[in-house]
Write a protein that holds these residues in place. Structure first.
Motif, PDB file in Angstrom:
ATOM      1  N   THR A   1       0.852  -1.201   0.000  1.00  5.81           N
ATOM      2  CA  THR A   1       0.000   0.000   0.000  1.00  5.81           C
ATOM      3  C   THR A   1       0.883   1.244   0.000  1.00  5.81           C
ATOM      4  N   VAL A   2       0.830   1.990  -1.098  1.00  5.37           N
ATOM      5  CA  VAL A   2       1.643   3.193  -1.277  1.00  5.37           C
ATOM      6  C   VAL A   2       0.713   4.392  -1.390  1.00  5.37           C
ATOM      7  N   ASP A   3       0.883   5.345  -0.459  1.00  6.22           N
ATOM      8  CA  ASP A   3       0.013   6.531  -0.442  1.00  6.22           C
ATOM      9  C   ASP A   3      -1.464   6.136  -0.477  1.00  6.22           C
ATOM     10  N   GLY A   4      -1.806   5.083   0.256  1.00  6.88           N
ATOM     11  CA  GLY A   4      -3.197   4.664   0.401  1.00  6.88           C
ATOM     12  C   GLY A   4      -3.738   3.827  -0.732  1.00  6.88           C
ATOM     13  N   LYS A   5      -2.911   3.525  -1.748  1.00 18.09           N
ATOM     14  CA  LYS A   5      -3.383   2.746  -2.889  1.00 18.09           C
ATOM     15  C   LYS A   5      -2.562   1.460  -3.021  1.00 18.09           C
ATOM     16  N   PRO A   6      -3.214   0.336  -3.324  1.00 18.70           N
ATOM     17  CA  PRO A   6      -2.461  -0.922  -3.478  1.00 18.70           C
ATOM     18  C   PRO A   6      -1.673  -0.928  -4.788  1.00 18.70           C
ATOM     19  N   ARG A   7      -0.455  -1.456  -4.715  1.00 20.10           N
ATOM     20  CA  ARG A   7       0.378  -1.614  -5.905  1.00 20.10           C
ATOM     21  C   ARG A   7       0.993  -3.007  -5.893  1.00 20.10           C
ATOM     22  N   GLU A   8       1.065  -3.623  -7.051  1.00 20.94           N
ATOM     23  CA  GLU A   8       1.669  -4.953  -7.155  1.00 20.94           C
ATOM     24  C   GLU A   8       3.185  -4.815  -7.274  1.00 20.94           C
ATOM     25  N   ILE A   9       3.920  -5.563  -6.451  1.00 22.45           N
ATOM     26  CA  ILE A   9       5.374  -5.593  -6.543  1.00 22.45           C
ATOM     27  C   ILE A   9       5.754  -6.488  -7.716  1.00 22.45           C
ATOM     28  N   ILE A  10       6.458  -5.920  -8.705  1.00 19.45           N
ATOM     29  CA  ILE A  10       6.790  -6.691  -9.906  1.00 19.45           C
ATOM     30  C   ILE A  10       8.267  -7.057  -9.971  1.00 19.45           C
ATOM     31  N   GLY A  11       9.109  -6.461  -9.128  1.00 20.24           N
ATOM     32  CA  GLY A  11      10.529  -6.772  -9.225  1.00 20.24           C
ATOM     33  C   GLY A  11      11.331  -6.149  -8.097  1.00 20.24           C
ATOM     34  N   VAL A  12      12.594  -6.600  -7.983  1.00 18.81           N
ATOM     35  CA  VAL A  12      13.532  -6.107  -6.966  1.00 18.81           C
ATOM     36  C   VAL A  12      14.841  -5.763  -7.664  1.00 18.81           C
ATOM     37  N   MET A  13      15.363  -4.557  -7.394  1.00 21.52           N
ATOM     38  CA  MET A  13      16.620  -4.137  -7.996  1.00 21.52           C
ATOM     39  C   MET A  13      17.803  -4.755  -7.246  1.00 21.52           C
ATOM     40  N   PRO A  14      18.956  -4.915  -7.903  1.00 22.64           N
ATOM     41  CA  PRO A  14      20.111  -5.547  -7.257  1.00 22.64           C
ATOM     42  C   PRO A  14      20.764  -4.638  -6.213  1.00 22.64           C
ATOM     43  N   LYS A  15      21.614  -5.219  -5.396  1.00 16.69           N
ATOM     44  CA  LYS A  15      22.292  -4.495  -4.316  1.00 16.69           C
ATOM     45  C   LYS A  15      23.155  -3.367  -4.848  1.00 16.69           C
TER      46      LYS A  15
END
Length: 823
Positions: A172-186
């Motif tokens: 939940t970002v700023d009150g709205k749901p968002r789907e996590i689609i990926g993760v950036m590398p370290k």
């Protein structure tokens, strides 16, 4: 192989027999090499090393300028982005990006985290693949599509424990749901910004896009072999296409944009990131390089004295057939051993110093995370050690090789002549040390004057250490109606005011020196403008009643805003003193005048004039500013406008304490438990950050100057002490013939002061030339400031007097009988 090992063992044995010489030499060389290694590491990490992206030389920053309205630099607007991306001929792709702050709710306490807002092409332009999931595509960035998000590696580890199953879940970002689609590398860092927690797509709606809104950083990747100049011309030809493809915003006309003569301003992305820090770093490199030269002069002096003690030995070897080259090679080998050992010790010291560099590095120093000891730094340090070794060996080699060694076997006046020749060489080295030390001390003195001048500037507020700051954002998903947003913000303010020890509270969109800026044009009703003319841009701030008094800014004329005016959306405003003087000649004359930002907006009455505030730092001019109420109607083409992202200023003697922040969190969450608090800090920390680069330069130059002074004094002391030891018999004869102690003392003091005066004269000439190059680092200080030059010169002469007096007093206490007997 055996011969170098044997030579090395001989050198080590000689150094062990004279541990004081070895220790002093190693420490002197290590200090000079360490300082140069540290500064080179910074320069290599910031200026020389390419950005940490594949084929970084193809990346460019896309900015603009508007010479028609005297604006040298403007970010990129969405309207230009659309046309540039579709119709350019020189880029593989183009993207927009900006920093933001978003609230994350729904698990544990709400938190405000840094975010990047990007168009779909940015991550593919940077060519950094995700470690999990995928990056954004055009569907993610399309207006009206379901929200998606990417996590950065650090936030993924901290918030989700590195769980790979997080991909596909909602956040939940700023009150709205968002789907996590990926993760950036370290290894992913976006330029020099604070590492974000989440990355979100812009989702610009092209159908609603208008000209203007210069709020975003443009980044492009050039096609292979394309020059920046050609790409700049390519985009510049598209600006008329942009102006014909999108409408002007409400209250503005197309002619205003045409008269601004907008043009492109492209540069390599690394140049954009580094900014103007390069000159400062090269000045520091030059300064610390002078310290190494002084260190080399000191070690050369020590070697002269050491070789003088071995003159009989070297003369015997020369007489037995040792050639000039062999003796020179032996002296050089010993110097190389000392230099390399000093280099290793210097590298250890440099590594320790770099660990603490982050503590004193100025805020905004670019690419700090890329500074370290790598292969290039190791090669530099090795080269530095070799150069230092050769430098310190040169003078002893020239003085004590070849036929001159034969005179050591004959004694008498020739031996005395050799001592005088050696003494002249030492004297020349001391003059050079004094001159170089004076240059560095004057640089440090002028930076001290600069820092003092900055602290004397009235920033436009007071009591900064008592102002606790923090930010909140009320997303539209939580509260949609603008009036209700302000009432919640007002209620929070009243709760904060009830905290024990809090004397006043105010809030607004900007706090002095926080780096947030917004500019727009201002029309004055009593001024005449050509048709379509765009007036100069002014700084905009949206504030509440009490904001000015909480900051303890001066109210020059008129009055503050009132809460009735805020809630009734009365068309009023306040302006800064410099804007009042520019438009109406005096603050008093500004009261009652009317201004607006768009040609269809309501005219707003000026009810107060606020003292100038140095929002960009005390070394920058105070911007001309308009203070608007936090809630308005018919503003910039919008029916009702409120500010959802605000910063509170809480005045309290408890500012900066965790106890106060705990009370503040309780007060905020008693009104709305889903509002995270961001960026807790005091105003004094922002003020210190604005002077951080000057402070950093001052500290580095002061360290260099201090080292130079210490080494110069040691060199001068050594020369006088050696002169005393060589003239013991002469001193004994003088005193036996009736010379007074004061006469003997003044003889050697005068000798040292003559060397110092020559060095000071040469140093003054050099400093005058050097400071002309450093003038851009100074503030309100003349590069040839006579007070600084005078104080530093007198101080150096006084220090030199002490360095000469101590060994001279020892000479005056020589027993004549013992001196003659010793000879």
């Amino acid at each position: 192989m055996q011969q170098p090992i044997a030579q090395l063992s001989q050198v080590v044995r000689r150094l062990v027999r004279r541990p004081s010489f070895a220790i002093i030499t190693l420490i002197t060389l290590a200090a000079g090499i360490a300082g140069n290694t540290v500064v080179f590491s910074v320069i290599e990490g910031i200026l020389l090393k390419p950005l940490a992206y594949p084929h970084a030389e193809e990346l460019v920053s896309i900015m603009h300028s508007a010479p028609g309205i005297n604006i040298p630099q403007l970010p990129s607007p969405p309207s230009n982005y659309f046309i540039y991306r579709e119709q350019n001929k020189t880029f593989r792709d183009i993207a927009l990006v900006t920093r933001d702050s978003v609230s994350i709710t729904g698990s544990a306490d709400p938190e405000q985290v840094p975010a990047l807002l990007v168009t779909d092409g940015l991550l593919s332009i940077l060519e950094i693949p995700p470690v999990a999931g995928r990056i954004f595509d055009k569907q993610d960035d399309a207006a009206g599509t379901p929200g998606t998000a990417m996590l950065t590696y650090g936030y993924w580890q901290r918030k989700f424990g590195g769980d790979p199953a997080v991909v596909g879940r909602n956040i939940t970002v700023d009150g709205k749901p968002r789907e996590i689609i990926g993760v950036m590398p370290k290894k992913f860092h976006f330029l020099d910004t604070e590492d974000p927690a989440v990355i979100l797509p812009f989702q610009f709606d092209r159908a609603k896009t208008k000209l203007g809104n210069f709020s975003y950083m443009g980044i492009g990747r050039l096609k292979p072999g394309t020059m920046v100049e050609r790409a700049s011309d390519d985009l510049a030809r598209l600006i008329p296409v942009v102006e014909q493809s999108f409408p002007a915003p409400e209250g503005f006309s197309l002619k205003m944009f045409e008269d601004a003569h907008l043009t492109t301003s492209l540069s390599p992305l690394k140049t954009f990131v580094v900014g103007d820090i390069g000159k400062t770093l090269w000045v520091l490199m030059g300064s610390i390089g002078l310290v190494l030269l002084i260190a080399c002069a000191n070690v050369a002096n020590l070697l002269l004295v050491r070789v003088e003690g071995r003159r009989q030995e070297l003369a015997v070897r020369s007489a037995l057939g040792a050639g000039r080259g062999r003796i020179a090679a032996e002296l050089l080998f010993e110097s190389l051993v000392l230099g390399l050992a000093g280099g290793v010790l210097g590298l250890v010291l440099a590594y320790a110093a770099l660990q603490g560099l982050a503590a004193i590095a100025p805020a905004g120093l670019p690419r700090v995370h890329e500074i370290g000891i790598d292969l290039n730094v190791l090669i530099f340090t090795l080269g530095l050690a070799l150069v230092a070794s050769v430098l310190v060996a040169c003078i002893p080699i020239f003085k004590y090789t070849g036929v001159k060694l034969n005179t050591a076997l004959r004694g008498g006046s020739r031996t005395l002549s050799q001592s005088k020749e050696q003494h002249r060489a030492s004297s020349v080295l001391v003059v050079a040390q004094v001159a170089l030390a004076l240059v560095l001390l004057i640089c440090s003195g002028l930076m001290i004057r600069t820092f003092r001048a900055l602290t004397q500037v009235n920033p436009g507020f007071s009591g900064a250490s008592e102002l606790q700051l923090f930010s909140i954002t009320i997303p539209e998903a939580q509260i949609e109606e603008a009036g209700k947003v302000v009432r919640v913000e007002d209620e929070i303010m009243r709760k904060l005011g009830a905290i024990p020890g809090v004397s006043s509270v105010g809030f607004g969109t900007e706090i002095p020196m926080d780096g947030n800026t917004r500019f727009d044009p201002i029309f004055a009703k009593d001024h005449t403008y050509r048709e379509g003319q765009l007036p100069p841009l002014r700084r905009f701030k949206f504030v509440t009643p009490g904001y000015i008094s909480t900051l303890r800014s001066r109210l020059i004329a008129g009055r503050d805003l009132s809460w009735d005016e805020v809630y009734n959306m009365t068309p009023v405003a306040m302006v800064s003193e410099n804007l009042a003087r520019e438009l109406w000649q005096s603050p008093a004359d500004a009261i009652g005048k009317r201004i607006r930002t768009g040609t269809t907006d309501d005219w707003r009455e000026v009810v107060g004039v606020v003292g100038d505030v140095h929002d960009d730092g005390v070394n920058q001019d105070a911007p001309s500013t308009v203070y608007w109420p936090i809630l308005q109607k018919n503003f910039e083409g919008a029916a009702v406008v409120t500010q959802r992202g605000i910063t509170y200023a809480v005045r309290s003697a408890r500012a900066g304490s965790e106890a106060l922040m705990k009370d503040i969190r309780s007060a905020v969450w008693s009104v709305n438990a889903n509002l995270p608090l961001a960026n807790p800090q005091t105003l004094s920390s922002l003020q210190e950050r604005s002077m951080a680069r000057t402070s950093f330069t001052l500290v580095m130059l002061a360290v260099a100057g201090g080292m130079a002074l210490l080494l110069g004094v040691i060199g001068l002391y050594s020369v006088i002490a050696y002169s005393v030891s060589q003239r013991t018999r002469e001193i004994g004869i003088r005193m036996a013939l009736g010379a007074q102690q004061q006469t003997v003392t003044s003889l050697f003091v005068r000798q040292g002061l003559v060397l110092t005066v020559i060095g000071v004269i040469l140093g003054l000439v050099s400093a005058f030339a050097v400071m002309r190059l450093m003038s851009s680092l100074l503030f309100d200080v003349n590069p040839a400031d006579p007070l600084t030059y005078g104080i530093v010169s007198i101080g150096l002469l006084g220090t030199a007097f002490l360095a000469c007096y101590l060994p001279s007093r020892r000479a005056a206490n020589v027993d004549p009988v013992e001196a003659l007997r010793a000879e």
